[in-house]
Design an enzyme around this catalytic site. Structure first.
Site, PDB file in Angstrom:
ATOM      1  N   TYR A 175       0.822  -1.212   0.000  1.00  0.00           N
ATOM      2  CA  TYR A 175       0.000   0.000   0.000  1.00  0.00           C
ATOM      3  C   TYR A 175       0.853   1.259   0.000  1.00  0.00           C
ATOM      4  O   TYR A 175       0.597   2.197  -0.765  1.00  0.00           O
ATOM      5  CB  TYR A 175      -0.939   0.013   1.212  1.00  0.00           C
ATOM      6  N   GLN A 200      -6.217  17.698   4.883  1.00  0.00           N
ATOM      7  CA  GLN A 200      -6.641  17.184   3.587  1.00  0.00           C
ATOM      8  C   GLN A 200      -8.144  16.927   3.584  1.00  0.00           C
ATOM      9  O   GLN A 200      -8.731  16.561   4.607  1.00  0.00           O
ATOM     10  CB  GLN A 200      -5.904  15.877   3.286  1.00  0.00           C
ATOM     11  N   TYR A 217     -11.000  14.777   1.218  1.00  0.00           N
ATOM     12  CA  TYR A 217     -11.556  14.013   0.111  1.00  0.00           C
ATOM     13  C   TYR A 217     -13.029  14.396   0.006  1.00  0.00           C
ATOM     14  O   TYR A 217     -13.757  14.326   1.004  1.00  0.00           O
ATOM     15  CB  TYR A 217     -11.423  12.511   0.359  1.00  0.00           C
ATOM     16  N   LYS A 230      -4.936  19.877  -4.628  1.00  0.00           N
ATOM     17  CA  LYS A 230      -3.835  18.927  -4.799  1.00  0.00           C
ATOM     18  C   LYS A 230      -4.160  17.935  -5.913  1.00  0.00           C
ATOM     19  O   LYS A 230      -5.241  17.336  -5.919  1.00  0.00           O
ATOM     20  CB  LYS A 230      -3.597  18.177  -3.488  1.00  0.00           C
ATOM     21  N   HIS A 269       0.036  12.137  -7.288  1.00  0.00           N
ATOM     22  CA  HIS A 269      -0.294  11.234  -6.180  1.00  0.00           C
ATOM     23  C   HIS A 269       0.803  10.184  -5.980  1.00  0.00           C
ATOM     24  O   HIS A 269       0.537   9.027  -5.654  1.00  0.00           O
ATOM     25  CB  HIS A 269      -1.653  10.549  -6.421  1.00  0.00           C
ATOM     26  N   ARG A 298       0.493   6.847  -7.908  1.00  0.00           N
ATOM     27  CA  ARG A 298      -0.414   5.810  -7.425  1.00  0.00           C
ATOM     28  C   ARG A 298      -1.771   5.791  -8.136  1.00  0.00           C
ATOM     29  O   ARG A 298      -2.588   4.925  -7.842  1.00  0.00           O
ATOM     30  CB  ARG A 298      -0.657   6.010  -5.916  1.00  0.00           C
ATOM     31  N   ASP A 312       4.702  17.975  -5.185  1.00  0.00           N
ATOM     32  CA  ASP A 312       4.594  16.678  -4.521  1.00  0.00           C
ATOM     33  C   ASP A 312       4.825  15.596  -5.572  1.00  0.00           C
ATOM     34  O   ASP A 312       4.495  15.790  -6.739  1.00  0.00           O
ATOM     35  CB  ASP A 312       3.181  16.564  -3.918  1.00  0.00           C
ATOM     36  N   SER A 313       5.388  14.490  -5.157  1.00  0.00           N
ATOM     37  CA  SER A 313       5.595  13.288  -5.976  1.00  0.00           C
ATOM     38  C   SER A 313       7.021  13.214  -6.507  1.00  0.00           C
ATOM     39  O   SER A 313       7.420  14.000  -7.370  1.00  0.00           O
ATOM     40  CB  SER A 313       4.605  13.182  -7.141  1.00  0.00           C
ATOM     41  N   GLY A 314       7.756  12.278  -5.972  1.00  0.00           N
ATOM     42  CA  GLY A 314       9.117  12.042  -6.409  1.00  0.00           C
ATOM     43  C   GLY A 314      10.178  12.621  -5.507  1.00  0.00           C
ATOM     44  O   GLY A 314      11.369  12.353  -5.693  1.00  0.00           O
TER      45      GLY A 314
END
Length: 443
Positions: A61, A165, A167, A313, A337, A340, A368-370
């Protein structure tokens, strides 16, 4: 998980402290005494040891990506296409890592990204991360898919700074309830995740048949929410009045899942075991936690629903960035993300370059990411990011040493950023510019 505190924890408070040198000195002094860092200082070894320390489901995950993992590889390849050009004899002996966001100063350009279902790594993961963030002076973006309610997580930070955050649920009253709780708990910004209206195709989880939320993990923000609980109870009452009975297929897996749901649900285990609420909560969450029909018109309503700065985001296309700012949002996070959601997606760094070129230098853009190292943070700042969100690396730190592990990872990233600035002549993080990087001639 036992708490193994490393000495010292690097906190970023003044330009003259020299985070890089102090972190290096602490590690080397310990080395004289025969001590080595509990948490590796390079990402590859950090990842290797964290994988060994984690269960198969937890690792799938947290470390897994969408499809064949091409987006995750794209994220790293994008960094490799650029090279830093250090400048010499610049005379800058001190660095200022602070940046300004929404009229407030942050000590460094680093925040901790929201990572859901951390309970797979450690039952108290959210609390470990919150305390590590507070100890290092780094704001933590609370995950909407956490196991610990935001009220408890905020209390654990003891005044540390956090964002929240969101959702976007299919239930609008639940959206308002979550926003209201974030405001009441001192969140400094609302981060609306746009790119997970549905879960991406994640083979590592699918091959294990493992979805943490289906086990009752990662839904603590919901089972602590009065609106969500009302929805659950209304569903239970409706099912009872209609005579609908749940699937009672009995397998060893079903029994284990029921026990997991029961343990995660608020209240006593034995009371929960006799109640339909834990299972109904899981089913309700899976039905309503995210809205596949999310539109820009939903985003338009946020100005009437919150006083917090609004951050979107998951932006990757310049047109979406323009649309977001046209609607009056305060900032966006260029993010895929962490690879993902969509396989073969554009790398976040490439998207950052295109977005910044399209919208100009003024709007607030986070990245964000990496991000794996302090040098990565430097590269993202050079390409126009105002700040960066760190994700998987701090989770790997938690896997190795709980709160102390997360603190060590944060300290290492900030130390390398500080040293990279020192060795390139960048005295202020907010002034790191494109002139310090060029296309990598070896690529």
């Amino acid at each position: 998980m036992p708490q193994q505190h490393e000495h010292p924890t690097a906190t970023a408070t003044t330009p003259s402290e020299g985070l890089g040198r102090s972190r290096q000195s602490a590690i080397y002094r310990d080395g004289v005494l025969g001590r080595r860092p509990t948490v590796p200082t390079d990402f590859a070894e950090l990842e290797r040891r964290a994988a060994k320390a984690s269960s198969a489901k937890a690792w799938a995950y947290v470390a897994g990506g969408a499809g064949e993992g091409r987006t995750m590889r794209n994220n790293r390849a994008a960094f490799d296409r650029w090279a830093v050009v250090p400048r010499m004899a610049h005379g800058e002996a001190a660095r200022d890592l602070s940046v300004d966001l929404f009229g407030k100063s942050l000590p460094t350009p680093l925040l901790l990204a929201p990572v859901g279902a951390g309970q797979l790594i450690d039952p108290d993961c959210d609390l470990h991360v919150a305390r590590a963030a507070a100890a290092t002076g780094v704001p933590y973006v609370f995950t909407n898919q956490g196991g610990t309610p935001m009220e408890e997580t905020a209390a654990a930070m003891d005044g540390g700074r956090h964002w929240m955050q969101l959702y976007w649920s299919t239930d609008e009253d639940l959206v308002d309830s979550l926003i209201g709780r974030a405001e009441a708990n001192g969140a400094e910004a609302l981060v609306v995740t746009l790119d997970t209206t549905l879960l991406g195709w994640r083979p590592q989880d699918l091959n294990l048949g493992s979805l943490p939320f289906a086990q009752g993990k990662g839904i603590g923000q919901y089972t602590s929410d009065p609106r969500f609980l009302q929805i659950v109870r209304d569903r239970i009452a409706a099912a009872k009045s209609s005579g609908t009975k749940p699937d009672t297929t009995i397998t060893l897996g079903a029994i284990k899942s029921l026990i997991s749901m029961t343990r995660q649900h608020p209240g006593s285990f034995w009371s929960n075991l006799r109640s339909p609420e834990p299972r109904a909560s899981v089913e309700t969450f899976l039905d309503i936690y995210s809205n596949p029909g999310l539109r820009w018109s939903h985003i338009e309503t946020l100005r009437e629903r919150t006083r917090l700065p609004v951050v979107l985001k998951g932006i990757l296309h310049p047109d979406d960035a323009r649309r977001a700012f046209d609607l009056g949002v305060d900032a966006l996070v260029v993010s895929n993300h962490g690879g993902r959601q969509v396989d073969s997606s554009i790398a976040s760094l490439d998207a950052l370059i295109a977005v910044r070129e399209a919208i100009g230098p003024e709007p607030t853009v986070l990245f964000d990411s990496g991000i794996r190292t302090g040098a990565d943070v430097f590269m993202a700042l050079a390409h126009g990011a105002d700040a960066c969100l760190l994700g998987r690396p701090y989770m790997y730190g938690v896997a190795l040493a709980g709160q102390a592990g997360a603190e060590a990872v944060i300290a290492n990233v900030l130390a390398e950023l500080d040293l990279t600035m020192a060795l390139t002549g960048a005295s202020r993080a907010r002034d790191i510019s494109p002139e310090l990087v060029v296309p990598n001639p070896s690529r």
